[in-house]
Scaffold this active site. Structure first.
Site, PDB file in Angstrom:
ATOM      1  N   ARG A 122      21.180 -25.265  22.428  1.00  0.00           N
ATOM      2  CA  ARG A 122      20.550 -24.107  23.098  1.00  0.00           C
ATOM      3  C   ARG A 122      21.066 -22.768  22.585  1.00  0.00           C
ATOM      4  NH1 ARG A 122      21.090 -27.377  27.835  1.00  0.00           N
ATOM      5  NH2 ARG A 122      19.103 -28.422  28.184  1.00  0.00           N
ATOM      6  N   LYS A 144      14.583 -12.064  13.601  1.00  0.00           N
ATOM      7  CA  LYS A 144      13.418 -12.951  13.515  1.00  0.00           C
ATOM      8  C   LYS A 144      13.825 -14.191  12.740  1.00  0.00           C
ATOM      9  CE  LYS A 144       9.478  -9.815  13.843  1.00  0.00           C
ATOM     10  NZ  LYS A 144       8.321  -9.228  13.138  1.00  0.00           N
ATOM     11  N   GLU A 186      10.056  -3.854  -0.302  1.00  0.00           N
ATOM     12  CA  GLU A 186      10.442  -3.674   1.106  1.00  0.00           C
ATOM     13  C   GLU A 186      11.326  -2.431   1.280  1.00  0.00           C
ATOM     14  OE1 GLU A 186       9.457  -5.457   3.773  1.00  0.00           O
ATOM     15  OE2 GLU A 186       8.720  -7.346   2.976  1.00  0.00           O
ATOM     16  N   LYS A 228      15.716   0.070   9.623  1.00  0.00           N
ATOM     17  CA  LYS A 228      15.321  -1.128  10.372  1.00  0.00           C
ATOM     18  C   LYS A 228      16.128  -1.247  11.658  1.00  0.00           C
ATOM     19  CE  LYS A 228      13.995  -5.817  10.449  1.00  0.00           C
ATOM     20  NZ  LYS A 228      13.560  -7.006   9.776  1.00  0.00           N
ATOM     21  N   GLU A 238       9.082  -6.473  19.209  1.00  0.00           N
ATOM     22  CA  GLU A 238       7.816  -6.027  18.614  1.00  0.00           C
ATOM     23  C   GLU A 238       6.706  -5.799  19.638  1.00  0.00           C
ATOM     24  OE1 GLU A 238       7.055  -7.661  14.687  1.00  0.00           O
ATOM     25  OE2 GLU A 238       4.929  -7.311  14.933  1.00  0.00           O
ATOM     26  N   ARG A 242       8.078  -1.707  16.264  1.00  0.00           N
ATOM     27  CA  ARG A 242       8.504  -2.663  15.235  1.00  0.00           C
ATOM     28  C   ARG A 242       7.329  -3.119  14.364  1.00  0.00           C
ATOM     29  NH1 ARG A 242      13.044  -7.513  15.627  1.00  0.00           N
ATOM     30  NH2 ARG A 242      12.771  -8.190  13.473  1.00  0.00           N
ATOM     31  N   ASN A 246       5.379  -3.922   9.482  1.00  0.00           N
ATOM     32  CA  ASN A 246       4.358  -4.748   8.834  1.00  0.00           C
ATOM     33  C   ASN A 246       3.453  -3.929   7.911  1.00  0.00           C
ATOM     34  OD1 ASN A 246       5.191  -7.125  10.115  1.00  0.00           O
ATOM     35  ND2 ASN A 246       4.075  -6.566  11.969  1.00  0.00           N
ATOM     36  N   HIS A 249       1.489  -5.598   5.194  1.00  0.00           N
ATOM     37  CA  HIS A 249       1.539  -7.044   5.411  1.00  0.00           C
ATOM     38  C   HIS A 249       0.180  -7.667   5.764  1.00  0.00           C
ATOM     39  CE1 HIS A 249       5.796  -6.331   5.226  1.00  0.00           C
ATOM     40  NE2 HIS A 249       6.092  -7.593   5.445  1.00  0.00           N
ATOM     41  N   HIS A 253      -0.307 -10.528   3.374  1.00  0.00           N
ATOM     42  CA  HIS A 253      -0.338 -11.934   3.791  1.00  0.00           C
ATOM     43  C   HIS A 253      -1.618 -12.617   3.338  1.00  0.00           C
ATOM     44  CE1 HIS A 253       2.882 -11.582   7.197  1.00  0.00           C
ATOM     45  NE2 HIS A 253       3.416 -11.839   6.031  1.00  0.00           N
ATOM     46  N   HIS A 267       6.450 -12.643  -1.974  1.00  0.00           N
ATOM     47  CA  HIS A 267       6.154 -11.924  -0.734  1.00  0.00           C
ATOM     48  C   HIS A 267       6.230 -10.397  -0.927  1.00  0.00           C
ATOM     49  CE1 HIS A 267       6.041 -10.797   3.465  1.00  0.00           C
ATOM     50  NE2 HIS A 267       7.193 -10.165   3.318  1.00  0.00           N
TER      51      HIS A 267
HETATM   52  N1  GLY Z   1      10.068  -8.242   8.812  1.00  0.00           N
HETATM   53  C1  GLY Z   1       9.533  -7.549   9.898  1.00  0.00           C
HETATM   54  C2  GLY Z   1      10.407  -7.508  11.100  1.00  0.00           C
HETATM   55  O1  GLY Z   1      11.544  -7.909  11.038  1.00  0.00           O
HETATM   56  O2  GLY Z   1       9.964  -7.099  12.131  1.00  0.00           O
END
Ligand code: GLY
Length: 368
Positions: A122, A144, A186, A228, A238, A242, A246, A249, A253, A267
Site C-alpha cells: 500500500r 505521476k 521538454e 514544474k 491536475e 498542471r 501538456n 501533447h 500523442h 516522445h
Molecule cells: N508530464 C506532465 C506532468 O507531469 O503533469
C-alpha cells in the site's frame, strides 16, 4: 555547482538536487532518508551497463547496501507483466514499508518503479535518480507514475511523489544527440508555456547546452524543474494549471500513436512537433501574433530538432486519422480534446473550444 529546488507539498514535500558528480556521492547524500541502510534499485539493461556500478559504489561509500532489479529498456516495460515481475522481486527482496526503492533510469523506469512503489504494501517510498534529460526535467518530478494499457499510454497509474530526486548532469554525457534533443523539447516547453525570458535564454544558450556545456545544462534543468515544481505545488492532481504541462501533447500523442510508439518518433520529438502545431493553431485562431510560430520553429531548426511532420520518417495518417487518434487521448472530456494554446511565447492556456475544422485545416496544411 549544486542547485536545490523544493517541491512544496506539505508533508510530502521534497527536494530536487541538481549538479555534477552526484552518483559517486549518492550514499552520503541519500543516507539521511534511509531507516535501515539498504535499498533496491530498479533500472534497465542500458542504464545498468553504463551507470549502475557508479551508483552502487557511491551508495556503498555512504554505507548503503544495494541490489538491482534490471528490466529490458524501452516503453514495452511499462506493462502489466513487467510491473508484476518488479513488484514480486521487491517482495522477494523483502522490501518493507519503511524502506526506499530507487528508480534509476529514464521516464519508463521512473514511471514503472514509482508505480510499483505506490502499490507495494500500500505504498513504500522511492527516490528518483533520472538518467535522461526528459526524465530529469519532467517525469521524475511531480509524482505521476504508471504503466500503459493496450488501449493507451499511461492509462493505469497513481500519483505517488518521490521522497527525493537526485539529478546528476554527468549522466547526460552518455545520451545520443537524438535523445538529448528529444529531452530538450521538454526543456523548451517550460519557456513556451510560462517563461518568455527562459525561452530568450535558450535561444542564445541552447546550442551550447546541446554541445555539452555543463554549467548551462545545470541551469536549464534547474529552471525547468523550478517551473514544474511551482506548477505541481499549486496543482498536484491536475485540476487546472498542471494541464499546461501538456503543451504540444495533444498533437504529439496522436503522432506517437500514429508511429506506433516506435523509434520513428521519440516522445520529446512528438512534443516538439506538437508544440509547433499548437503555435500554428494559436496563430490561425488569431490568438497569437502571426510571426510567433516561425520564431519557435527557427529555434528548433537551430538546435537540429525535428520540428514539422515532414521530419518524421515514413507515412502518417491523413488529418482525419490524426484527429481520430487525438480523440483517444486521456485528456479528452466528453469526447472533446483539450488543446493548450498560447497568446504569446510564455503565455499558455487551456482551450476546450477549438473548432474541429480549424484543427483539420492546420493538420492538412502541415501534412502537405
Ligand atoms: N508530464 C506532465 C506532468 O507531469 O503533469
Amino acid at each position: 555547482m549544486i542547485q536545490t529546488v523544493a517541491v512544496s507539498l506539505g508533508e510530502r514535500s521534497y527536494d530536487v538536487v541538481i549538479g555534477t558528480g552526484l552518483l559517486p556521492n549518492a550514499g552520503s547524500r541519500l543516507a539521511p532518508f534511509f531507516r535501515r541502510p539498504r535499498t533496491i534499485i530498479v533500472t534497465d539493461e542500458t542504464v545498468a551497463s553504463l551507470h549502475l556500478p557508479a551508483l552502487q559504489s557511491g551508495l556503498e561509500a555512504g554505507g548503503i547496501q544495494s541490489e538491482a532489479i534490471i528490466v529490458p529498456p524501452g516503453e514495452s516495460s511499462k506493462s502489466w507483466p513487467v510491473l508484476e515481475r518488479v513488484v514480486e522481486a521487491l517482495l522477494a527482496h523483502r522490501v518493507e514499508r519503511d524502506d526506499l526503492v530507487i528508480a534509476f533510469g529514464g521516464g519508463v523506469i521512473g514511471d514503472l518503479a514509482g508505480f510499483a512503489s505506490a502499490i507495494l504494501r500500500r505504498g513504500v517510498g522511492f527516490i528518483q535518480i533520472p538518467t535522461s534529460l526528459l526524465a530529469q526535467v519532467d517525469s521524475s518530478v511531480g509524482g505521476k507514475t504508471g504503466i500503459n494499457s493496450p488501449l493507451g499510454k499511461n492509462l493505469i497509474g497513481a500519483f505517488h511523489q518521490p521522497r527525493h530526486v537526485l539529478i546528476d548532469i554527468d549522466v547526460l554525457d552518455t545520451l545520443s544527440n537524438r535523445e538529448f534533443l528529444a529531452g530538450y523539447g521538454e526543456v523548451v516547453k517550460y519557456g513556451l508555456l510560462g517563461d518568455a525570458d527562459f525561452f530568450d535564454w535558450l535561444e542564445v544558450e541552447g546550442p551550447r547546452l546541446r554541445d555539452g556545456d555543463k554549467t548551462g545544462r545545470i541551469e536549464a534543468v534547474r529552471r525547468s524543474v523550478a517551473a514544474k515544481a511551482g506548477i505541481v505545488s499549486r496543482d498536484e492532481k491536475e485540476q487546472g494549471e498542471r494541464a499546461l504541462l501538456n503543451l504540444g501533447h495533444t498533437f504529439g500523442h496522436a503522432l506517437e500513436a500514429a508511429t506506433g510508439y516506435s523509434d520513428r518518433l521519440l516522445h520529446g520529438e512528438g512534443v516538439a512537433v506538437g508544440m509547433g502545431l499548437a503555435f500554428t493553431l494559436s496563430a490561425r485562431l488569431g490568438l497569437c501574433a502571426q510571426e510567433t510560430p516561425s520564431r519557435v520553429a527557427a529555434h528548433f531548426a537551430d538546435m537540429g530538432m525535428k520540428r514539422v511532420m515532414a521530419d518524421i520518417p515514413g507515412d502518417l495518417p491523413d488529418a482525419d486519422g490524426l484527429i481520430e487518434l487525438m480523440a483517444q487521448d486521456k485528456k479528452v472530456v466528453d469526447s472533446v480534446p483539450a488543446f493548450i494554446l498560447c497568446h504569446a511565447i510564455g503565455e499558455a492556456f487551456v482551450n476546450r473550444d477549438v473548432p474541429p475544422d480549424t484543427v483539420r485545416a492546420v493538420l492538412e496544411n502541415a501534412l502537405r
